[in-house]
Design a protein around this motif. Structure first.
Motif, short mmCIF file in Angstrom:
data_model
loop_
_atom_site.label_atom_id
_atom_site.label_comp_id
_atom_site.label_asym_id
_atom_site.label_seq_id
_atom_site.Cartn_x
_atom_site.Cartn_y
_atom_site.Cartn_z
N GLY A 151 0.79 -1.22 0.00
CA GLY A 151 0.00 0.00 0.00
C GLY A 151 0.82 1.27 0.00
N VAL A 152 1.98 1.25 -0.69
CA VAL A 152 2.83 2.44 -0.75
C VAL A 152 2.94 2.92 -2.20
CG1 VAL A 152 4.15 1.79 1.29
CG2 VAL A 152 4.96 1.05 -0.97
N LYS A 153 3.27 4.19 -2.36
CA LYS A 153 3.41 4.79 -3.68
C LYS A 153 4.79 4.50 -4.25
CE LYS A 153 -0.51 7.26 -3.81
NZ LYS A 153 -1.54 7.15 -4.87
N LEU A 154 4.84 4.42 -5.58
CA LEU A 154 6.10 4.19 -6.30
C LEU A 154 6.26 5.25 -7.37
CD1 LEU A 154 8.57 2.48 -7.24
CD2 LEU A 154 6.95 1.12 -8.60
N ALA A 155 7.42 5.87 -7.42
CA ALA A 155 7.75 6.82 -8.48
C ALA A 155 9.15 6.52 -8.99
CB ALA A 155 7.68 8.26 -7.97
N ILE A 156 9.35 6.66 -10.30
CA ILE A 156 10.65 6.44 -10.92
C ILE A 156 11.28 7.80 -11.21
CG2 ILE A 156 11.91 5.21 -12.73
CD1 ILE A 156 10.18 3.47 -10.84
N GLY A 157 12.59 7.91 -11.00
CA GLY A 157 13.25 9.21 -11.02
C GLY A 157 13.53 9.78 -12.40
N TYR A 158 12.51 9.89 -13.23
CA TYR A 158 12.66 10.56 -14.53
C TYR A 158 12.42 12.05 -14.33
CZ TYR A 158 12.82 6.21 -17.23
OH TYR A 158 13.18 5.01 -17.77
N ARG A 159 13.46 12.77 -13.97
CA ARG A 159 13.31 14.20 -13.67
C ARG A 159 12.86 14.98 -14.90
NH1 ARG A 159 18.15 16.18 -15.78
NH2 ARG A 159 19.58 14.45 -16.08
N MET A 160 13.16 14.50 -16.13
CA MET A 160 12.81 15.28 -17.32
C MET A 160 11.30 15.39 -17.50
SD MET A 160 15.80 16.00 -17.80
CE MET A 160 15.23 17.30 -18.87
N GLN A 161 10.53 14.43 -17.01
CA GLN A 161 9.08 14.54 -17.13
C GLN A 161 8.50 15.56 -16.14
OE1 GLN A 161 6.47 11.31 -17.78
NE2 GLN A 161 8.02 9.98 -18.70
N HIS A 162 9.36 16.10 -15.30
CA HIS A 162 8.95 17.17 -14.38
C HIS A 162 9.49 18.53 -14.83
CE1 HIS A 162 7.76 14.17 -11.25
NE2 HIS A 162 8.70 13.46 -11.84
N GLU A 163 10.39 18.51 -15.80
CA GLU A 163 11.05 19.74 -16.27
C GLU A 163 10.08 20.53 -17.15
OE1 GLU A 163 13.01 22.53 -18.50
OE2 GLU A 163 12.36 20.68 -19.50
N PRO A 164 9.85 21.83 -16.87
CA PRO A 164 8.77 22.58 -17.55
C PRO A 164 8.87 22.65 -19.06
CG PRO A 164 9.49 23.74 -15.58
CD PRO A 164 10.45 22.61 -15.77
N ASN A 165 10.05 22.85 -19.62
CA ASN A 165 10.15 22.95 -21.08
C ASN A 165 9.84 21.61 -21.74
OD1 ASN A 165 10.86 25.62 -20.79
ND2 ASN A 165 13.06 25.24 -20.97
N THR A 166 10.28 20.54 -21.13
CA THR A 166 9.96 19.20 -21.63
C THR A 166 8.45 18.97 -21.58
OG1 THR A 166 12.08 18.41 -20.78
CG2 THR A 166 10.44 16.74 -21.38
N ARG A 167 7.84 19.38 -20.50
CA ARG A 167 6.39 19.19 -20.36
C ARG A 167 5.62 20.05 -21.37
NH1 ARG A 167 4.52 16.23 -16.59
NH2 ARG A 167 2.49 17.26 -16.59
N THR A 168 6.11 21.25 -21.64
CA THR A 168 5.45 22.11 -22.64
C THR A 168 5.43 21.43 -24.00
OG1 THR A 168 6.02 24.17 -21.52
CG2 THR A 168 5.59 24.30 -23.88
N PHE A 169 6.56 20.89 -24.42
CA PHE A 169 6.61 20.20 -25.71
C PHE A 169 5.83 18.90 -25.66
CE2 PHE A 169 10.81 22.27 -27.33
CZ PHE A 169 10.10 23.42 -27.65
N GLY A 170 5.79 18.25 -24.50
CA GLY A 170 4.98 17.04 -24.37
C GLY A 170 3.51 17.32 -24.60
N ASP A 171 3.07 18.49 -24.16
CA ASP A 171 1.66 18.86 -24.37
C ASP A 171 1.33 19.08 -25.85
OD1 ASP A 171 1.21 18.76 -21.66
OD2 ASP A 171 1.42 20.92 -21.34
N TYR A 172 2.35 19.33 -26.66
CA TYR A 172 2.12 19.56 -28.09
C TYR A 172 1.59 18.30 -28.79
CZ TYR A 172 4.65 24.05 -28.04
OH TYR A 172 5.05 25.35 -27.82
#
Length: 362
Positions: A151-172
């Motif tokens: 019953g615990v959360k798991l996250a993988i350390g892909y910091r780029m998916q948190h980086e704003p410019n990467t996320r902006t282009f991901g939204d495209y």
């Protein structure tokens, strides 16, 4: 690896080398941060994660788990970590009774991720596992299963998916300002000539080599920009230092076919420097260059737009987002399923390079 125990800590305490931290209960209940214990005190923890945790809003560094007891006094001095929040690899199971620690961040060689992550989950702590997630799909699934069971959360350390410019282009991929995607170029690597043979990055069973270390940036970047999974992959290794890289790949080129005529031309290396993620569309393009450095990630578009790099540490954004997911105030951005998907592709690319034939993915 070296190990140590509580008796050694008591000796250090009596010598005045260990320092106590301010109690976590000094914060109002509504403002309490989640307590993070870093497991593994190598370069990434020392020079990036620990400093970034000094600039987070929803979590803080409260503990360490290490196989190197000689590092303990300096970490305690610098970060005011309590004696009770210092663990060895041998006694980390006892962390289950420590309410100061909410999260264990596994920051050790890839070959150890599965065992440490499962151990952390079984201790009842949320798990943050550095990328790449593990060595193969079976190990990734074992981590996912252990977290679900406890019953615990798991996250993988892909910091780029948190980086704003990467996320902006991901939204495209959904808004399509330049039309549908027609192809991608995704390359991540750094120049070098290898490391000593006893370094884990040169050892196959520890997850060394270019594809595990840097290739997941290229893989994950292309998957993120398209929002799709490839239907097949090809792979090809290139060797320029065969006497140095005896176990692991130094440079690997690969393609990912996303179907409908969309392919990603990719490469990764630990002897050649390249670092960009470019998305071609019917009416233009957009590119991150560099696309995975710790600082300076910049976006460019075919019509002259520039997305300047952020000043905040990417790791601070990542850990705050992951903490909010645990607190229920934000989405889980990079789940275990995401990490498993990349490792499936890593293994498929290795098979394609070994056989010289494309590998289809069902």
């Amino acid at each position: 690896m070296a190990s140590f125990n509580r008796r050694q800590f008591i000796k250090l305490t009596s010598s005045g080398l260990l320092l106590a931290a301010a109690p976590a209960w000094s914060l109002p209940a509504s403002q309490k941060k989640l307590g993070v214990a870093l497991l593994g005190l190598g370069n990434y923890s020392t020079n990036l994660l620990a400093p970034a945790l000094q600039d987070t809003q929803f979590c803080e560094l409260r503990g360490i788990i290490t196989g190197s007891p000689e590092k303990v006094p300096e970490w305690q001095r610098k970060y005011k970590i309590k004696d009770a929040n210092v663990y060895s690899y041998d006694d980390m199971d006892t962390i289950t009774d420590n309410d100061d620690i909410d999260i264990i961040y596994v920051v050790t060689p890839t070959g150890t991720h599965k065992s440490f992550s499962v151990q952390a989950a079984n201790a009842g702590k949320h798990v943050w596992c550095e990328k790449p997630m593990a060595m193969d799909e079976k190990e990734c699934q074992a981590i996912i299963d252990a977290c679900e069971k406890n019953g615990v959360k798991l996250a993988i350390g892909y910091r780029m998916q948190h980086e704003p410019n990467t996320r902006t282009f991901g939204d495209y991929r959904d808004s399509r300002p330049y039309g549908p995607i027609t192809g991608l170029s995704s390359f991540a690597g750094y120049a070098g000539s290898g490391r000593p043979a006893d370094n884990w990055r040169m050892q196959k069973d520890m997850g060394g080599g270019a594809l595990y270390d840097m290739g997941v940036y290229a893989i994950n970047g292309a998957r993120y920009m398209t929002g799709k999974e490839p239907v097949s992959v090809t792979g090809r290794h290139e060797k320029s230092h065969p006497k140095v890289f005896t176990e692991v790949d130094e440079t690997t080129y690969f393609t990912m076919d996303f179907g409908n005529g969309v392919t990603a031309d990719c490469g990764t290396s630990v002897v050649k420097g390249f670092n960009h993620l470019k998305t071609q569309c019917e009416n233009g393009w957009y590119e991150l260059k560099p696309m995975q450095q710790y600082t300076g990630v910049t976006g460019f578009t075919s019509d002259g737009k520039k997305l300047s790099p952020i000043s905040k540490m990417q790791q601070a954004l990542q850990m705050d987002n992951d903490a909010q997911a645990i607190l229920g105030t934000g989405p889980a951005l990079v789940t275990g399923a995401e990490g498993l998907a990349d490792i499936r592709l890593v293994n498929a690319i290795f098979r394609a390079a070994d056989t010289g034939n494309p590998v289809r993915l069902g």
